[in-house]
Design a protein around this motif. Sequence first.
Motif, mmCIF file in Angstrom:
data_model
loop_
_atom_site.group_PDB
_atom_site.id
_atom_site.type_symbol
_atom_site.label_atom_id
_atom_site.label_comp_id
_atom_site.label_asym_id
_atom_site.label_seq_id
_atom_site.Cartn_x
_atom_site.Cartn_y
_atom_site.Cartn_z
ATOM 1 N N HIS A 1 0.847 -1.216 0.000
ATOM 2 C CA HIS A 1 0.000 0.000 0.000
ATOM 3 C C HIS A 1 0.870 1.250 0.000
ATOM 4 C CE1 HIS A 1 0.813 0.061 4.363
ATOM 5 N NE2 HIS A 1 0.511 -1.226 4.349
ATOM 6 N N TRP A 2 0.782 2.006 -1.105
ATOM 7 C CA TRP A 2 1.718 3.113 -1.317
ATOM 8 C C TRP A 2 0.999 4.383 -1.729
ATOM 9 C CZ3 TRP A 2 6.163 1.394 0.480
ATOM 10 C CH2 TRP A 2 6.436 0.018 0.397
ATOM 11 N N PRO A 3 1.154 5.438 -0.960
ATOM 12 C CA PRO A 3 0.672 6.750 -1.418
ATOM 13 C C PRO A 3 1.438 7.156 -2.674
ATOM 14 C CG PRO A 3 1.157 6.786 0.957
ATOM 15 C CD PRO A 3 1.707 5.501 0.417
ATOM 16 N N ASP A 4 0.716 7.618 -3.682
ATOM 17 C CA ASP A 4 1.282 7.796 -5.020
ATOM 18 C C ASP A 4 1.347 9.281 -5.374
ATOM 19 O OD1 ASP A 4 1.912 7.754 -7.706
ATOM 20 O OD2 ASP A 4 0.085 6.708 -8.332
ATOM 21 N N ALA A 5 2.559 9.783 -5.564
ATOM 22 C CA ALA A 5 2.749 11.196 -5.899
ATOM 23 C C ALA A 5 2.626 11.466 -7.404
ATOM 24 C CB ALA A 5 4.102 11.675 -5.388
ATOM 25 N N ASP A 6 2.211 10.482 -8.178
ATOM 26 C CA ASP A 6 1.906 10.611 -9.617
ATOM 27 C C ASP A 6 3.149 10.457 -10.502
ATOM 28 O OD1 ASP A 6 0.242 10.719 -11.768
ATOM 29 O OD2 ASP A 6 -0.268 12.829 -11.575
ATOM 30 N N MET A 7 2.852 10.476 -11.817
ATOM 31 C CA MET A 7 3.886 10.199 -12.805
ATOM 32 C C MET A 7 5.034 11.214 -12.739
ATOM 33 S SD MET A 7 0.889 8.909 -14.383
ATOM 34 C CE MET A 7 0.357 9.874 -15.789
ATOM 35 N N LEU A 8 6.154 10.803 -13.307
ATOM 36 C CA LEU A 8 7.350 11.629 -13.387
ATOM 37 C C LEU A 8 7.374 12.317 -14.750
ATOM 38 C CD1 LEU A 8 9.759 8.815 -12.121
ATOM 39 C CD2 LEU A 8 8.876 10.719 -10.745
ATOM 40 N N PRO A 9 7.069 13.603 -14.805
ATOM 41 C CA PRO A 9 7.040 14.289 -16.115
ATOM 42 C C PRO A 9 8.453 14.688 -16.539
ATOM 43 C CG PRO A 9 6.222 15.746 -14.379
ATOM 44 C CD PRO A 9 6.639 14.464 -13.712
ATOM 45 N N LEU A 10 9.145 13.713 -17.059
ATOM 46 C CA LEU A 10 10.562 13.867 -17.410
ATOM 47 C C LEU A 10 10.770 13.600 -18.893
ATOM 48 C CD1 LEU A 10 12.212 11.908 -14.456
ATOM 49 C CD2 LEU A 10 12.050 14.393 -14.749
ATOM 50 N N GLY A 11 11.794 14.193 -19.425
ATOM 51 C CA GLY A 11 12.157 13.912 -20.798
ATOM 52 C C GLY A 11 11.159 14.478 -21.784
ATOM 53 N N ALA A 12 10.818 13.668 -22.811
ATOM 54 C CA ALA A 12 9.980 14.124 -23.924
ATOM 55 C C ALA A 12 8.507 13.970 -23.570
ATOM 56 C CB ALA A 12 10.317 13.323 -25.181
ATOM 57 N N LEU A 13 7.841 15.099 -23.349
ATOM 58 C CA LEU A 13 6.444 15.092 -22.896
ATOM 59 C C LEU A 13 5.512 15.605 -23.980
ATOM 60 C CD1 LEU A 13 6.993 16.629 -19.344
ATOM 61 C CD2 LEU A 13 6.756 14.218 -19.939
ATOM 62 N N ARG A 14 4.188 15.380 -23.787
ATOM 63 C CA ARG A 14 3.147 15.986 -24.637
ATOM 64 C C ARG A 14 3.448 15.775 -26.125
ATOM 65 N NH1 ARG A 14 3.735 19.289 -19.894
ATOM 66 N NH2 ARG A 14 5.748 19.909 -20.712
ATOM 67 N N GLN A 15 3.898 14.602 -26.487
ATOM 68 C CA GLN A 15 4.262 14.307 -27.869
ATOM 69 C C GLN A 15 3.055 14.341 -28.796
ATOM 70 O OE1 GLN A 15 7.780 13.514 -28.731
ATOM 71 N NE2 GLN A 15 7.664 14.749 -26.867
ATOM 72 N N CYS A 16 1.879 14.045 -28.286
ATOM 73 C CA CYS A 16 0.686 14.072 -29.137
ATOM 74 C C CYS A 16 0.358 15.485 -29.579
ATOM 75 C CB CYS A 16 -0.505 13.429 -28.419
ATOM 76 S SG CYS A 16 -0.888 14.181 -26.829
ATOM 77 N N ASP A 17 0.772 16.492 -28.768
ATOM 78 C CA ASP A 17 0.489 17.874 -29.126
ATOM 79 C C ASP A 17 1.661 18.515 -29.871
ATOM 80 O OD1 ASP A 17 -1.975 17.811 -27.633
ATOM 81 O OD2 ASP A 17 -0.770 17.925 -25.820
ATOM 82 N N SER A 18 2.855 18.144 -29.472
ATOM 83 C CA SER A 18 4.019 18.846 -30.012
ATOM 84 C C SER A 18 5.258 17.993 -29.795
ATOM 85 C CB SER A 18 4.150 20.184 -29.267
ATOM 86 O OG SER A 18 5.459 20.636 -29.312
ATOM 87 N N PRO A 19 5.818 17.433 -30.873
ATOM 88 C CA PRO A 19 6.913 16.466 -30.742
ATOM 89 C C PRO A 19 8.208 17.064 -30.197
ATOM 90 C CG PRO A 19 5.901 16.373 -32.929
ATOM 91 C CD PRO A 19 5.347 17.565 -32.259
ATOM 92 N N GLU A 20 8.276 18.410 -30.124
ATOM 93 C CA GLU A 20 9.494 19.022 -29.612
ATOM 94 C C GLU A 20 9.460 19.216 -28.101
ATOM 95 O OE1 GLU A 20 11.922 19.434 -31.827
ATOM 96 O OE2 GLU A 20 10.411 18.567 -33.186
ATOM 97 N N GLU A 21 8.354 18.916 -27.479
ATOM 98 C CA GLU A 21 8.185 19.238 -26.061
ATOM 99 C C GLU A 21 9.149 18.456 -25.177
ATOM 100 O OE1 GLU A 21 6.576 20.847 -23.742
ATOM 101 O OE2 GLU A 21 4.845 21.827 -24.666
ATOM 102 N N TRP A 22 9.701 19.127 -24.185
ATOM 103 C CA TRP A 22 10.613 18.539 -23.213
ATOM 104 C C TRP A 22 10.188 19.010 -21.826
ATOM 105 C CZ3 TRP A 22 13.922 14.749 -24.172
ATOM 106 C CH2 TRP A 22 14.914 14.419 -23.225
ATOM 107 N N THR A 23 10.500 18.284 -20.833
ATOM 108 C CA THR A 23 10.098 18.690 -19.476
ATOM 109 C C THR A 23 10.543 20.116 -19.167
ATOM 110 O OG1 THR A 23 10.205 18.137 -17.151
ATOM 111 C CG2 THR A 23 12.207 17.730 -18.433
#
Lengths: 415, 415, 415, 415
Positions: free
Chosen positions: A260-282
């Motif tokens: 049982h682990w409290p979850d601080a959510d995903m790690l928004p690292l590296g190449a993000l939001r690729q569906c909107d813009s392939p150049e996006e980086w954290t």
Amino acid sequence: MIAQTPPMGWNSWDCYGAAVTEENVRRNAAYMAEHMKDCGWEYIVVDIQWSSATAVNHQYQPFSALDMDAWGRLIPAVNRFPSAAGGKGFRPLADYIHSLGLKFGIHIMRGMPREAAHRHLPIEGSSYGCHEAADPNSICAWNPDMYGLKCEEPAAKAYYESIFRLYAEWGVDYVKCDDIAREYPHCRKEIEVISQARLDCGRDIVLSLSPGPAPLEQAEHLKKWSNLWRITDDFWDSWPLLLNMFERLEKWCVHAGPGHWPDADMLPLGALRQCDSPEEWTHFTRDEQRTMMTLWCIARSPLMMGGEMTKNDDWTLKLLTNRDVLAMETESWCAHPLWTTEEESVWLAPRKDGAGFYLAFFNLTGQSRTVRVSEKELEHCPATVKDLWNGAETAFDGSVFAEIPAHGAAVYLCK
Amino acid sequence: MIAQTPPMGWNSWDCYGAAVTEENVRRNAAYMAEHMKDCGWEYIVVDIQWSSATAVNHQYQPFSALDMDAWGRLIPAVNRFPSAAGGKGFRPLADYIHSLGLKFGIHIMRGMPREAAHRHLPIEGSSYGCHEAADPNSICAWNPDMYGLKCEEPAAKAYYESIFRLYAEWGVDYVKCDDIAREYPHCRKEIEVISQARLDCGRDIVLSLSPGPAPLEQAEHLKKWSNLWRITDDFWDSWPLLLNMFERLEKWCVHAGPGHWPDADMLPLGALRQCDSPEEWTHFTRDEQRTMMTLWCIARSPLMMGGEMTKNDDWTLKLLTNRDVLAMETESWCAHPLWTTEEESVWLAPRKDGAGFYLAFFNLTGQSRTVRVSEKELEHCPATVKDLWNGAETAFDGSVFAEIPAHGAAVYLCK
Amino acid sequence: MIAQTPPMGWNSWDCYGAAVTEENVRRNAAYMAEHMKDCGWEYIVVDIQWSSATAVNHQYQPFSALDMDAWGRLIPAVNRFPSAAGGKGFRPLADYIHSLGLKFGIHIMRGMPREAAHRHLPIEGSSYGCHEAADPNSICAWNPDMYGLKCEEPAAKAYYESIFRLYAEWGVDYVKCDDIAREYPHCRKEIEVISQARLDCGRDIVLSLSPGPAPLEQAEHLKKWSNLWRITDDFWDSWPLLLNMFERLEKWCVHAGPGHWPDADMLPLGALRQCDSPEEWTHFTRDEQRTMMTLWCIARSPLMMGGEMTKNDDWTLKLLTNRDVLAMETESWCAHPLWTTEEESVWLAPRKDGAGFYLAFFNLTGQSRTVRVSEKELEHCPATVKDLWNGAETAFDGSVFAEIPAHGAAVYLCK
Amino acid sequence: MIAQTPPMGWNSWDCYGAAVTEENVRRNAAYMAEHMKDCGWEYIVVDIQWSSATAVNHQYQPFSALDMDAWGRLIPAVNRFPSAAGGKGFRPLADYIHSLGLKFGIHIMRGMPREAAHRHLPIEGSSYGCHEAADPNSICAWNPDMYGLKCEEPAAKAYYESIFRLYAEWGVDYVKCDDIAREYPHCRKEIEVISQARLDCGRDIVLSLSPGPAPLEQAEHLKKWSNLWRITDDFWDSWPLLLNMFERLEKWCVHAGPGHWPDADMLPLGALRQCDSPEEWTHFTRDEQRTMMTLWCIARSPLMMGGEMTKNDDWTLKLLTNRDVLAMETESWCAHPLWTTEEESVWLAPRKDGAGFYLAFFNLTGQSRTVRVSEKELEHCPATVKDLWNGAETAFDGSVFAEIPAHGAAVYLCK
């Protein structure tokens, strides 16, 4: 026991939103198997809207058609997940991921597709109809697709059993159930019915609850019925959100433990939001990224990489594969802050084996700052202090201190 | 101006719930025309679920089929309203009611049938589809049929115009719009769009908003956009509910005026709940019934008889047709309580023509009680005092007082 | 019955704060007797801190010495009220005011001087000590002088009786009791004990409760135990405060009646704040002053002039002595707004004698504006309409309307 | 660093209320020195009202005289503390206690005696008067003696410095400051001024803040400015209060550390309420007493014995002097619950030296119950398990479990 230590893996949302494809998933799975698996990374999770043929970005589409089987169970949209053709669902994709030595996860919304209820579809393996299970007044505030179920009714139990039966057939190892973790008290019973259907399905499936913030006063219920649960609303690559996590993890830290682990959510690292813009980086600075990794690891939050991993640069890959830092997830316990002021936070976590303790320093200000902890404050006089990000080891002489860059962190093993 | 004085009529809910039939309606209309019309009774209103072929009592049925036309507009279920056959809708029934010298009203829910949106039906008279107008997250908390509309969208305006166009064709004089009056602030715009569609439809249609309690702080918005609005949740034949109405009418009394009337809800008198049990009769004592009629009339609430009128006994019919008491609805103004304690309430309302004032006494206790108002408290010394329930007229000699039975009332014209 | 109509008079606070002197009071009393008495102005009220020798402006001084008698009853500071010398208290000043045909009022705080309790002074006419009556935890949030009393104790009753005995001896006609009207629920009992001591003292004394806002839900308690009570915090010469009064008077209007009047506070007109700056004049425009007088009169608020009256200019004196406008205080009843929007407010009040009704128009905007009320909205067709501020009389022809200047008002008698 | 580990001692309140005498104090000090000192018990604290000559039980007396010096500083009432005669204050008593090898503490209220302000007494060591420091509106809700100070004023700082100067002269080692810990936000500054006066007084004085509950969100402020602070309102010998402490200690446990300790309040054990009834004994069962001691020790709460110790029976003395249990106060850290359900609670705390961990079991029900923790839940496989209340040591074989009596506890050292 499943989730004996915090789950670690990859999730498609931060890079592909509602539009993730099979090709995206396979590529990231292959990368993880090659570059990260031996450090403990394990799960590949397909996030929301995989049954929608028309999703193209992070947006939801009201009254759109969702692919479902004759029993009102959502199935992958074949245009996006070609291997699902012929009614095979996620089975071929799961097989592939298992072949890499990894585990496979999917996202679901609580409830059933609205159309299934309006069409009075039958519930698989039962004599009920979907319209007997659905609650026409139980909807999600942010997604237009589903009705929640009347969880006091046998029909609702039958429906949830029918979907977990399908997921077990597919080979699913991890289910992220959405629109539920912050919906207490009205979803309390729904959590129990879903969790029980999962336990009864004949396959070990980790259950993750979203979105947060889950209510702290429900900690024992969450610990009993799920394996991880979100403690915030969606986390993204912004400093105020990261700063806010210190207070949240402080409140939740006593509830982290095996299964049982409290979850601080995903790690928004590296190449993000690729569906909107392939150049996006954290948007996080490197120091902020270290702060996040250090905090998640010492607090023993699950780790779910959010970026497109095949675009990782070398620095990012190293950040994700520092074995000394990742060891806190498996070797420490009883983490908590010594203090958190407006300027700094210091966390401490003993090793379970008694061989020393971890000490993390965080600079919460926008300027460089010296953080220091004395022997008196530690109640200890360790012999040596090892800096886990740079590997330097020094003798202890009365205090641990360091010059920490703005928004940055350091972490030590003292023994 | 429509609703220049408070509307008076009959509504099908209290006796027939969701299951009212054309035959019920015609019978009560004929009764009203014969026995009550010359006292000011005028509207015959068909309440909720007239498009459902399967409704049988006061319950709502989730995911049931509703009759609708090709443009997603609800139409009467022909098995219950035979004259609607052949696509004629409510027109034949309205014609019949008009032929009696009465006016015709219907109930609607805000929004459109959920099925109309899921099926992407076209909106009559426009190029929009129903799915463009419906808001998948705007539902009713107690009825499963409809989606509210996205009232900032032209498609929503087009839909509401299309239904009022239909109602004008049918000859509707009065619309009771439900799931809206207490839904501020999110239904504020929806009220405006519905009301404007009504004003633009080419026929005078009274607009009534339900359910209550409408928020007092929205009084001016309600006065501007509607003709009457409910000030409580559903009212039934129970003393605590009646007692509670004193406080509500006190708060709302300053807002009663030509064209805009705070509505204390239907009169649950005579034969009630006929769809469940044909022997049912109002639970109010006769004294409580007089209290209700006196309070509704002096406060100028609309009057909507709720019982099956053809079963009225003589006493009930007289209660509903006392011209002296009903005159308060049209001849008084500026009503307000002089005081309301735990034991009693005294209301006063001048006549608009200056020819005296009305004075109502209410005994709120369970024992007989003398209520008295002195000349000092009245700021007046009238010459005569007429008891409007029994017709007795006496000279004034310093105070008005009466022995009032438990839960009973008296009302006087002083001049 | 005392206060059969709303009290009208003068109060020292707005011009002299905590520092008013006997000379100030006598001068204003003489002015009122000469210029205003025949229009109904009657009370001369000495406001707070008359027992403090050191008060110099509107400020309160912690731990300052207050003059009191041997029984812990405050008495006038002789340096400010010379005629009180020799233990005569306010008797000589009251005699003078009575000799002018006027009535005399004083301000009190609930409770007793803190020093009286700490010194264990005896309570006059009883065997109790002040320390047995005082509640050490009942203090005023804004004034440092007093302790409230333990009103369940006989000692508390004895103390309040002792002070009202003194006030009756002095010839006091009006008591403004402070730190009490908004202090429900904990001061509910204290109001009752004070009011009863007043009723039992052998002299008719009007009881006024301050400060506001008194809670609306306590209206019946206030009506039973007091003659007037403040409905706002302190009112001053600022448009936002005046604008705010429309909403407050709307909520309270149904509670105005013989012996019990919701109080919109003093009239900050003419020469104000003289203790701070002798050149000060009201900040209200003339149109705003008319708005205030019109609203206070049609709502039947008490009227207490706040300015130094001997500095009145001719315009101000006329504003205060327009008999047609002041007649609303005594001849109308049942006042209430027809509507109040962001732009305008229209109030209506019938005459008690049936001879027509008053109609007031208010322009709430910063620009000139036409306000209009039609026959339909009035439910009436009067023959003539008389403008009460300028005396013009015209025939009615379907509506009443006027161009009203910014923040201005008009008021009509229609009959 | 003062309070490097949680303070342990005796406090007079639970047995003597507001009426404690020097003789009571000396007797308990002598007992502690003889029987408990070598287990770590150290402080002897005189609780509230030591300056009142007339206090006789737990009640406070409004407007009673308090002994004070010429500078408005409270001094011990000589009839109760004879050694204070001749202006020697608490110095002789402190000397005696120090001679026993113990430390001496006193209770104070924030603020100054009301009389000191009303009398305008001078503040020692300054040119200010008490009336310049006191805030007439800052009073305590439950005690009638004091005014809080205007902490932005230099006079307030001067007053607090003057009293701590006196306490240093007396030889005070510990100050329990009351009416302050739950008074955030308005006492935030007052805490700082008091604490700084303490730090500047030239003697090490532990600062304890009462009453609770202190607000959790002020944890860092409390840690910075005080050494211990109450987390509940007064705790007494009742099971519901003890049960409630589990939740409170769970929330606070992460904030316990060297120099700053969340305080679960006195231990109501043995002979209590002696000022009211000399036969009184704690109402806790023996199992409840063990639960309390176990919980306080593993959570590292300060320990303040509340009973008259010379009446201790043998069982009670053993309860208070179990060195293995008390060792948790000094040798463990990072305590937190593994879970707390309605039926049971399990707490874990590692030893600081890495030599194993403590595990406490609590049965929260009214029936006997088996509590069990498995190896998976522990993330550990210890070799041996020692029961600290009975001394039994056993080999670990996969889980730790015990049959616990109703409301009882067990605690183990696992290594």
